[in-house]
Scaffold this active site. Sequence first.
Site, PDB file in Angstrom:
ATOM      1  N   ASP A 198       0.860  -1.168   0.000  1.00  0.00           N
ATOM      2  CA  ASP A 198       0.000   0.000   0.000  1.00  0.00           C
ATOM      3  C   ASP A 198       0.910   1.237   0.000  1.00  0.00           C
ATOM      4  O   ASP A 198       2.107   1.160   0.298  1.00  0.00           O
ATOM      5  CB  ASP A 198      -0.948  -0.002   1.205  1.00  0.00           C
ATOM      6  CG  ASP A 198      -2.132   0.944   0.987  1.00  0.00           C
ATOM      7  OD1 ASP A 198      -2.082   1.771   0.062  1.00  0.00           O
ATOM      8  OD2 ASP A 198      -3.111   0.854   1.759  1.00  0.00           O
TER       9      ASP A 198
HETATM   10  C1  BGC Z   1      -4.987   3.382   0.230  1.00  0.00           C
HETATM   11  C2  BGC Z   1      -5.028   2.444  -0.950  1.00  0.00           C
HETATM   12  C3  BGC Z   1      -4.871   3.241  -2.231  1.00  0.00           C
HETATM   13  C4  BGC Z   1      -3.559   4.007  -2.162  1.00  0.00           C
HETATM   14  C5  BGC Z   1      -3.303   4.841  -3.401  1.00  0.00           C
HETATM   15  C6  BGC Z   1      -3.781   4.304   0.200  1.00  0.00           C
HETATM   16  O1  BGC Z   1      -3.927   5.340   1.116  1.00  0.00           O
HETATM   17  O2  BGC Z   1      -4.998   2.636   1.432  1.00  0.00           O
HETATM   18  O3  BGC Z   1      -6.232   1.725  -0.961  1.00  0.00           O
HETATM   19  O4  BGC Z   1      -4.905   2.391  -3.337  1.00  0.00           O
HETATM   20  O5  BGC Z   1      -3.600   4.881  -1.055  1.00  0.00           O
HETATM   21  O6  BGC Z   1      -4.142   5.927  -3.435  1.00  0.00           O
END
Ligand code: BGC
Length: 857
Positions: A229
Amino acid sequence: MSAFANADIDAVIEQLTHEEAVSLIAGVGFWHTAAIPRLGVPQIKVSDGPNGVRGERFFMGTPAKSVPCATALAATWNPALIHDVGARILAVEARLRSASAILGPTVNIQRSPLGGRSFESFAEDPHLSGTICAAYIKGVQSQGIACTIKHFVCNDQENDRMGYNVIVTPRALREVYLMPFMIAQRDAQPWAYMTAYNRINGVHGSEHKELITGILRGEWGHDGMVMSDWFGTYSIDEAVKAGLDLEMPGERKLRTQNNIERVVTAHKLAPSDIKARAREVLKFVQKCAKGAGDILDGDGSERSHDTPEEIALLRHVAASSIVLLRNKGGVLPLDKSKLKKVALIGPNMKERIINGGGSSSLRSTYVVSPYEGIVNALGNDVEVIYAEGARSFKSLPSLDFELTTPSGERGWRLSWHNHSARDPMTPIPEAVREMDVDETYASLSDAKTDGLTERWSIRFRGFLVPRPVDCEFEFGLTVAGRGKLYVDGQLVIDNWTRQRRGTSFFNRGTEEERGRVQLKKGIKHEVVVEFMNVKGPADGDEDEIVMTDGAAVRLGGAVVVDEEREMEIAEQAARDADVAIVVVGLNSDWETEGEDRTTLALPARTDELVRRVLAANARTVVINQSGSAVEMPWADDVSALLQTWYLGNSAGDAMADVLFGKVNPSARLSLTFPRRLQDTPSYNQFGSYGGTVMYGEDLFVGYKHYIDRVLPAHFPFGFGLSYTDFAYADLAISSSTIKSNSAADVQVQVSVKVSNTGSRTGSEVVQIYVAPPLHPLGEPQPSRSLRAFTRIEDLAPGTSQMATLTLDKYAFSAWEPQRNAWIIRKGTYGVFVAKDAEEIVLRADVTIGSDIFWNGL
Ligand code: BGC
């Protein structure tokens, strides 16, 4: 199609230098992988996900379609429809944004409806969740676009998400939290997985070798990529060793050439470890090159486009997700021809709420508000009276439609300014860049401008659309950085000198500061925000911090109203009308990534508004908009109640379709609506206490808890009414005893006759729950679980149809920690046909002759 689609990966790996391999295992910028032009390896773009494809920018992003939130998609109980949404909307949107991979779907579990991202995951039940998730992935990937299923695993709350440690038993981990991923892996093989931010039994998701290499790749045979993530890679060698292929994003990355060199020199990693991860990235890029070839050959730019067919599908899926919770005396559907005057009331009636908040949010191509949808459907012959009644926003609403630029267009003007080293606090008057924008929520890392000094400022300038009367207006200013608001040259809000740290902007920003001004009728008041990318001092945090990324501003505002007077106007409107329709609920401020809710109550005076409207007019229809459960203390008294989730662009049209009977509702709740927060399974255990989140309710998640405690839900999982009625009969199973020792032979066909006993054509969801035999050691286990479901579509009144379903090894299995295997325990299982988790209508038994163990999928 990129030539890399047919490249020999072994040969590419052979030629790859160590430095090139290092460059491949981390992203570039926020949304891209690295290219190796020398070897013909293209760069790919990934994009959030999951309810649409936002593209590269949060701020002034490319307009996009938004499908209903995941709890709504699951409430359709219709995998075929969700497959269609994946193939015909989401994959098409990815192509329009030049993205090869969608960062979604999200398939965590609603341990508690308080979870800030509950709206983004499908359901509290792993079978429903995994089945709908698999359909989504199959649909998207059938068009050559990758899905990145996330967040692997137990990222079921937001507060402290990067640090908390989930303590979960092996059975709950396998049977509840991993199960949706396992079903998706079995049925849809997502091309990529995204690890969770949090720890699972002591180890962070991105470093969890047992999960990534052991279970995912080993037991389940995942032959695809695993990425972290965003900023969720916390180590260098441990994450590589665990099997984490790609660190995302490339900004502030750990996997730099220098860092990798250090750990390789120290023999913590071998170059072959790096190449092993680079190989998975290359395989992924190759799949994308094959699947989405034209994207990789294209110009990488982002576009928007809505066809009539897509708009119709968005409206159809949204209407298919609306759950009819009450319909006393058949108030619904409303017969337009019998209506003269309708009162449209409520804080959410005119709001453009399409989805929850955080990384899944996007700028939409179009939005139909509830008001617009209902008024369009009513036509010209019915008189409409509108009253807001009460307010429900958390931060003041955006001024996107309230400001004009100096030249009179919708929006305001931004100008970026550098600072000189000699006088670092004062912006240089001459602008580095200027642009007009029509959003007052500005995530500024997306809008970076070349040629800026480390410390920079922006001046935002616009004019408030003139008011028809003199009034008091309240502004709210939230910043990640420092900001001041001036109206007509007067300082109204100082969020600069001393700040209050808050949870805005993914926890980087301040609390919203508010200030009021008197506006004069017909006057264009000037609004100026001054902003600098430096956090100011706050209590307990006195340092100035220059924000190299994550700077952001939000300006909101609303006319100040007399709350009591607004209530009275709403009551009067209800009294004067044939029927009152009230739209209440939450929005993307209340339900958002980065922050959990603290209450299930509706905001401010919403409950009071519903009660007062109800007292004024017994024919009141309440529509609730929320991505997850809320308390509705008045629900037993209203005539009609609809749960409408966040419905995407077509929200208002879909509501109107159900209200006026164009669509006969056939959705069922994807999660339990409890009477009170105190009844929820994880009450007092939801939250990170000293960095620990104790999954103490164990297997008793969602309806399993309510059934075990004999604690009737307000509206149970699986519940939903129709404008017609259904009856069940003739339950039959293909075999009542299974003697084989092989899990593959555990196959039971279930059939049941469904009849439409009402007076309208309608669709029914047939739900099968299975009750296990008692545990031999008396271990507590849920008394029944959803194991199969199907839909009977468009059954005409007075007709019947057989529903047939299959129960396989998954339906009878439990995880046996001692054997590290699944067990189909010998004994007699109840097979229940049920209207919802609580209401069983028919029962049969299946006996398994001996214990059967299995592993894999
Ligand atoms: C989230 C993800 C997301 C990523 C990119 C993170 O804060 O947990 O689900 O895909 O950001 O935006």
